[in-house]
Design a protein around this motif. Structure first.
Motif, PDB file in Angstrom:
ATOM      1  N   UNK A   1     -35.273 131.526 133.927  1.00  8.44           N
ATOM      2  CA  UNK A   1     -35.250 132.011 135.316  1.00  8.44           C
ATOM      3  C   UNK A   1     -35.701 133.468 135.394  1.00  8.44           C
ATOM      4  N   UNK A   2     -35.215 134.300 134.460  1.00  7.47           N
ATOM      5  CA  UNK A   2     -35.622 135.713 134.450  1.00  7.47           C
ATOM      6  C   UNK A   2     -37.109 135.844 134.135  1.00  7.47           C
TER       7      UNK A   2
ATOM      8  N   UNK B   1     -48.336 123.812 137.405  1.00  7.05           N
ATOM      9  CA  UNK B   1     -49.518 124.161 138.194  1.00  7.05           C
ATOM     10  C   UNK B   1     -50.064 122.989 138.982  1.00  7.05           C
ATOM     11  N   UNK B   2     -49.705 121.750 138.588  1.00  6.93           N
ATOM     12  CA  UNK B   2     -50.184 120.566 139.292  1.00  6.93           C
ATOM     13  C   UNK B   2     -49.254 120.138 140.426  1.00  6.93           C
ATOM     14  N   UNK B   3     -48.163 120.883 140.620  1.00  8.08           N
ATOM     15  CA  UNK B   3     -47.232 120.556 141.685  1.00  8.08           C
ATOM     16  C   UNK B   3     -45.878 120.140 141.135  1.00  8.08           C
ATOM     17  N   UNK B   4     -44.883 120.194 142.006  1.00  9.31           N
ATOM     18  CA  UNK B   4     -43.515 119.874 141.595  1.00  9.31           C
ATOM     19  C   UNK B   4     -43.371 118.416 141.179  1.00  9.31           C
ATOM     20  N   UNK B   5     -44.104 117.539 141.846  1.00  4.50           N
ATOM     21  CA  UNK B   5     -43.993 116.106 141.529  1.00  4.50           C
ATOM     22  C   UNK B   5     -44.495 115.828 140.109  1.00  4.50           C
TER      23      UNK B   5
ATOM     24  N   UNK C   1     -32.052 121.631 136.990  1.00  6.84           N
ATOM     25  CA  UNK C   1     -32.087 123.087 137.192  1.00  6.84           C
ATOM     26  C   UNK C   1     -33.513 123.617 137.109  1.00  6.84           C
ATOM     27  N   UNK C   2     -34.318 123.058 136.185  1.00  3.60           N
ATOM     28  CA  UNK C   2     -35.703 123.504 136.044  1.00  3.60           C
ATOM     29  C   UNK C   2     -36.509 123.222 137.307  1.00  3.60           C
ATOM     30  N   UNK C   3     -36.350 122.020 137.853  1.00  9.35           N
ATOM     31  CA  UNK C   3     -37.088 121.679 139.085  1.00  9.35           C
ATOM     32  C   UNK C   3     -36.677 122.607 140.220  1.00  9.35           C
TER      33      UNK C   3
ATOM     34  N   UNK D   1     -39.142 125.136 142.174  1.00  8.50           N
ATOM     35  CA  UNK D   1     -39.246 125.094 143.637  1.00  8.50           C
ATOM     36  C   UNK D   1     -39.018 126.475 144.230  1.00  8.50           C
ATOM     37  N   UNK D   2     -38.047 127.202 143.675  1.00 11.65           N
ATOM     38  CA  UNK D   2     -37.780 128.559 144.176  1.00 11.65           C
ATOM     39  C   UNK D   2     -38.922 129.503 143.825  1.00 11.65           C
ATOM     40  N   UNK D   3     -39.529 129.281 142.684  1.00 15.94           N
ATOM     41  CA  UNK D   3     -40.651 130.173 142.248  1.00 15.94           C
ATOM     42  C   UNK D   3     -41.910 129.935 143.099  1.00 15.94           C
ATOM     43  N   UNK D   4     -42.083 128.707 143.597  1.00 12.28           N
ATOM     44  CA  UNK D   4     -43.277 128.382 144.390  1.00 12.28           C
ATOM     45  C   UNK D   4     -43.222 129.023 145.772  1.00 12.28           C
ATOM     46  N   UNK D   5     -42.009 129.294 146.236  1.00 12.20           N
ATOM     47  CA  UNK D   5     -41.875 129.833 147.586  1.00 12.20           C
ATOM     48  C   UNK D   5     -42.414 131.278 147.681  1.00 12.20           C
TER      49      UNK D   5
END
Length: 244
Positions: free
Chosen positions: A90-91, A124-128, A234-236, A240-244
């Protein structure tokens, strides 16, 4: 009369002396048996059980212990401090992005770090795509954790069966002797019955020892799998938080 009394007295002393000597011998034998260590007694009983089935049971024990020790070492090395790893990832995502997080996972051992790396690699290809990679690689890692455990369960099942087979064969030999002699004598069949029972005892001992290791391994696998599932979620969330 005096001669008869003297003779009876001598005979009585002889019988008493013989009884005392027999009792002393029995005490000495009992003391000798008690002084034997558990390993020595186990070795003697194993030899008396016969080399055929006892050797196969011993082979099951040796192979089972080899598998159990290998799995325990592997699982202990696969254990990871997931809370620390998640915080580091996360850091790294916050400070250096995906590549920094991948570097953290690349330098960390264990299936959780490997799953994180696969998810980050597809981020890089998306969360899915990242989620599919995590699920797929999680199945691969689970297969690695459970590798060879089925052999351990096989040895646990086979050892008592071999012992029971030795018991049946020993009982058959005992009844064949009775049929051949035509007389039921305890001393005639005691040896065969002893061998028969010893094979069962050692088969059960082998199964009990391996079952203890098996339960520990299964509990360890379940613990690691739970960490993998929790960490994957937790990784997903982190991605998701990093993409925002």
């Amino acid at each position: 009369m005096k001669k008869i009394s003297s003779t009876l007295a001598v005979a009585g002393m002889f019988v008493l002396g013989t009884t005392t000597a027999s009792a002393a011998m029995l005490q000495e034998e009992a003391a000798a048996e008690a002084s034997k260590g558990f390993t020595q007694v186990l070795k003697e009983q194993f030899i008396q059980g016969g080399p055929a089935f006892m050797g196969i049971v011993l082979l099951c024990l040796i192979l089972g212990l080899a598998v159990a020790i290998e799995r325990i070492i592997y699982l202990n090395l696969a254990s990871t401090n997931t809370a620390k790893l998640k915080q580091q990832v996360e850091d790294a995502l916050a400070s250096g992005g995906i590549e920094a997080a991948k570097e953290i996972c690349r330098n960390t051992k264990g299936p959780v770090a490997s799953i994180f790396y696969q998810g980050l690699d597809r981020a890089g290809e998306g969360l899915e795509s990242a989620e599919k990679a995590v699920v797929a690689y999680g199945g691969v890692q689970m297969g690695q954790l459970e590798k060879n455990v089925s052999w351990l369960s096989l040895f646990i099942a086979i050892a008592p069966m071999l012992g029971f087979m030795g018991t049946v064969i020993g009982m058959i030999a005992a009844f064949q002797k009775i049929a051949a002699v035509g007389n039921l004598s305890a001393s005639l069949i005691a040896g065969d019955i002893q061998v028969a029972l010893l094979t069962t005892v050692f088969g059960l001992i082998t199964a009990i020892i391996l079952q203890i290791f098996y339960n520990y391994i299964i509990a360890k696998i379940d613990s690691i799998v739970n960490d993998m599932e929790d960490s994957s979620i937790s990784l997903i969330d982190m991605l998701a938080a990093h993409k925002k």
